[in-house]
Design a protein around this motif. Structure first.
Motif, PDB file in Angstrom:
ATOM      1  N   ASP A  63       1.322  -1.379   0.229  1.00 14.70           N
ATOM      2  CA  ASP A  63      -0.074  -0.021   0.512  1.00 14.70           C
ATOM      3  C   ASP A  63       1.151   1.301  -0.132  1.00 14.70           C
ATOM      4  O   ASP A  63       1.737   1.022   0.104  1.00 14.70           O
ATOM      5  N   ARG A  65       0.879   4.636   1.419  1.00 15.71           N
ATOM      6  CA  ARG A  65       1.389   4.200   3.064  1.00 15.71           C
ATOM      7  C   ARG A  65       2.672   3.751   3.095  1.00 15.71           C
ATOM      8  O   ARG A  65       3.203   4.774   3.598  1.00 15.71           O
ATOM      9  N   ALA A 395      -8.764  12.025  -2.388  1.00 16.52           N
ATOM     10  CA  ALA A 395      -9.757  11.354  -1.673  1.00 16.52           C
ATOM     11  C   ALA A 395     -11.385  12.708  -0.648  1.00 16.52           C
ATOM     12  O   ALA A 395     -11.695  12.338  -0.081  1.00 16.52           O
ATOM     13  N   GLN A 401     -15.153   6.920   4.857  1.00 19.74           N
ATOM     14  CA  GLN A 401     -14.158   6.885   5.259  1.00 19.74           C
ATOM     15  C   GLN A 401     -13.315   6.013   4.768  1.00 19.74           C
ATOM     16  O   GLN A 401     -12.023   6.413   4.084  1.00 19.74           O
ATOM     17  N   THR A 402     -13.753   4.618   4.664  1.00 13.28           N
ATOM     18  CA  THR A 402     -13.508   3.280   3.342  1.00 13.28           C
ATOM     19  C   THR A 402     -13.110   4.054   1.810  1.00 13.28           C
ATOM     20  O   THR A 402     -11.848   3.308   1.835  1.00 13.28           O
ATOM     21  N   ARG A 404     -11.884   6.738   0.952  1.00 14.71           N
ATOM     22  CA  ARG A 404     -10.556   7.797   1.192  1.00 14.71           C
ATOM     23  C   ARG A 404     -10.246   6.832   1.915  1.00 14.71           C
ATOM     24  O   ARG A 404      -8.303   7.394   1.055  1.00 14.71           O
ATOM     25  N   GLN A 405     -10.132   6.090   2.327  1.00 16.41           N
ATOM     26  CA  GLN A 405      -8.745   5.086   2.732  1.00 16.41           C
ATOM     27  C   GLN A 405      -8.281   4.346   1.695  1.00 16.41           C
ATOM     28  O   GLN A 405      -6.982   4.212   1.502  1.00 16.41           O
ATOM     29  N   GLU A 406      -9.159   3.703   0.597  1.00 13.12           N
ATOM     30  CA  GLU A 406      -8.391   2.741  -0.168  1.00 13.12           C
ATOM     31  C   GLU A 406      -7.905   3.752  -1.216  1.00 13.12           C
ATOM     32  O   GLU A 406      -6.868   3.491  -2.050  1.00 13.12           O
ATOM     33  N   GLU A 409      -4.014   4.442  -0.105  1.00 14.26           N
ATOM     34  CA  GLU A 409      -3.257   3.321   0.374  1.00 14.26           C
ATOM     35  C   GLU A 409      -3.706   2.521  -1.169  1.00 14.26           C
ATOM     36  O   GLU A 409      -3.043   1.819  -0.773  1.00 14.26           O
TER      37      GLU A 409
END
Length: 463
Positions: A63, A65, A395, A401-402, A404-406, A409
């Protein structure tokens, strides 16, 4: 007349045991050395391809990050010319870690065969530097004084042959008899290596290979001319052999190996451990300052301010660390420059510098790779920051939130990062880097030949 004298010298050498032993020694040493190192290059090339594919697959599965924090691994292609002149190739690591939080380091390749550490195969550079120079001494140490002792030189000079023609014939005939076995052995070694391994050259690499052979012939010629000169200054072959051998030991073994020790004493450099400790101290002091600020403003900072403080601390650590590293490398470069200057008192060092430079494994190439990795690291950090900014904008428009995280990452495609492809400068740069050493070898060739000419003009055939 000159052609007849050269033919006589060539026949005398070819029919001697020295020529047979020299041919056998050159052929066995050079062919076996090149073949062994070419097989190791074959293995390195296969490992390079496999490692490159593995790094690309790992990048696709990591990922963003994690990649941003840990960095990535880049691979440098093995150098085919190192088969003939290893030079600093072992120190120019083929696998380099690139991270925005840690400096890249050069070191021994992880692909190195451990047996080469215990039993290193002598490359062509080593064979020419040690073996060929010694054989040149053995070929020419009795060229004049030996024939004078046997009485054959007096018979030749009784025919009213000019002395300069006799000396020129001895130099040309003896050198041809010495250099032909060398060139034949090198070309056979190259043919066998390309036939049995993946060793191949590009157009520029063929030019560099020709340059390597040219410098080798110039270096061998230097020792032949030196031995010929000493042969004209003494009247006994045994004395000539002892003097030649002492000079050979001094210029080939003593001076090049002593120069780095003297340079280390005259221009001391802190150890790598001391520098590493200073870097740790810099990080500790900066982070302690950040923690004190955080405790002093407890509850008064939001997440963005904390992230900004974190980024500022990282930037300051990089700045201070880079300043420390730059100062350290400057001292190292000063020590290296002094060592090179002292080593050039020996033609052996000039030969090694010129040949390694042509092969792409010299001091200039090592420094160039170090600078390239430094620039690539900056490009990598800039690209990662650009990718992060683009993803942050995407994002902001995400539904939850899910999502945005995808977005943040998602793995990075290998093609999105800068291509790691260190190269070499053009021929003008390569020749400019080695011109001092080439001039030294040329000048010494001329000086030694003129010395032998003056010595032979004054040589007393009646002693």
């Amino acid at each position: 007349m000159l052609a007849l004298l050269i033919g006589k010298e060539i026949r005398a050498h070819v029919l001697s045991y020295r020529f047979v032993l020299t041919f056998m020694l050159f052929f066995v040493l050079i062919v076996s050395s090149v073949q062994i190192i070419a097989l190791n290059y074959d293995r390195q090339l296969a490992n390079f391809s496999e490692s490159q594919r593995a790094q690309e697959e790992k990048l696709k599965e990591t990922d963003f990050r994690s990649m941003r924090w840990r960095g990535t691994q880049v691979e440098r292609r093995p150098n085919p010319l190192s088969v003939f002149a290893m030079g600093l190739e072992k120190e120019m690591a083929r696998s380099v870690g690139i991270s925005q939080f840690q400096e890249a380091k050069l070191g021994r390749s992880k692909y190195a065969n451990p047996l080469f550490v215990l039993f290193p195969a002598p490359d062509l550079l080593y064979i020419v530097n040690i073996v060929a120079s010694l054989l040149a001494v053995l070929f020419a140490f009795d060229a004049v004084c030996g024939e004078a002792e046997e009485g054959t030189l007096k018979l030749v000079m009784s025919n009213s042959v000019p002395r300069h023609l006799v000396l020129l014939a001895k130099w040309i005939g003896g050198y041809i008899a010495l250099i032909l076995p060398f060139l034949i052995s090198v070309l056979c070694a190259l043919f066998f290596a390309q036939l049995t391994t993946a060793l191949s050259f590009t157009g520029d690499e063929w030019g560099a290979f020709a340059g390597i052979l040219g410098v080798a012939t110039l270096y061998i010629s230097l020792f032949y001319a030196l031995s010929l000169m000493i042969s004209t200054l003494v009247h006994r072959a045994a004395t000539s052999l002892v003097v030649n051998f002492l000079i050979w030991v001094l210029v080939v073994l003593v001076v090049p190996n002593t120069a780095p020790i003297v340079a280390r004493a005259l221009a001391p450099v802190p150890s790598a451990g001391v520098i590493a400790g200073q870097k740790v101290a810099i990080q500790r002091d900066i982070w302690n300052g950040v923690r004190r600020q955080m405790r002093g403003n407890r509850g008064g900072r939001n997440n963005e301010e904390r992230q900004q403080a974190f980024d500022d601390a990282q930037a300051k650590i990089r700045e201070e660390t880079e300043k420390l590293t730059t100062g350290y490398l400057q001292k190292v470069d000063e020590q290296i420059s002094l060592g090179v200057l002292l080593a050039r008192l020996s033609p052996s060092a000039s030969y090694v510098y010129a040949t390694a430079g042509l092969a792409g494994s010299g001091l200039g190439d090592f420094g160039g790779l170090r600078e390239y990795i430094k620039r690539y690291r900056q490009e990598f950090m800039t690209k990662v920051q650009d990718i992060e900014q683009v993803r942050r904008k995407l994002a902001e428009n995400a539904a939850d939130q899910t999502e945005r995280q995808e977005i943040m990452e998602a793995p990075v495609e290998p093609g999105d990062l800068p291509v790691f492809a260190p190269g070499r400068g053009g021929w003008s740069e390569v020749l400019a880097d080695g011109q001092v050493d080439l001039i030294i070898l040329l000048v010494l060739n001329v000086v030694f030949f003129l010395g032998s000419y003056l010595g032979f003009l004054r040589y007393d055939l009646m002693k």
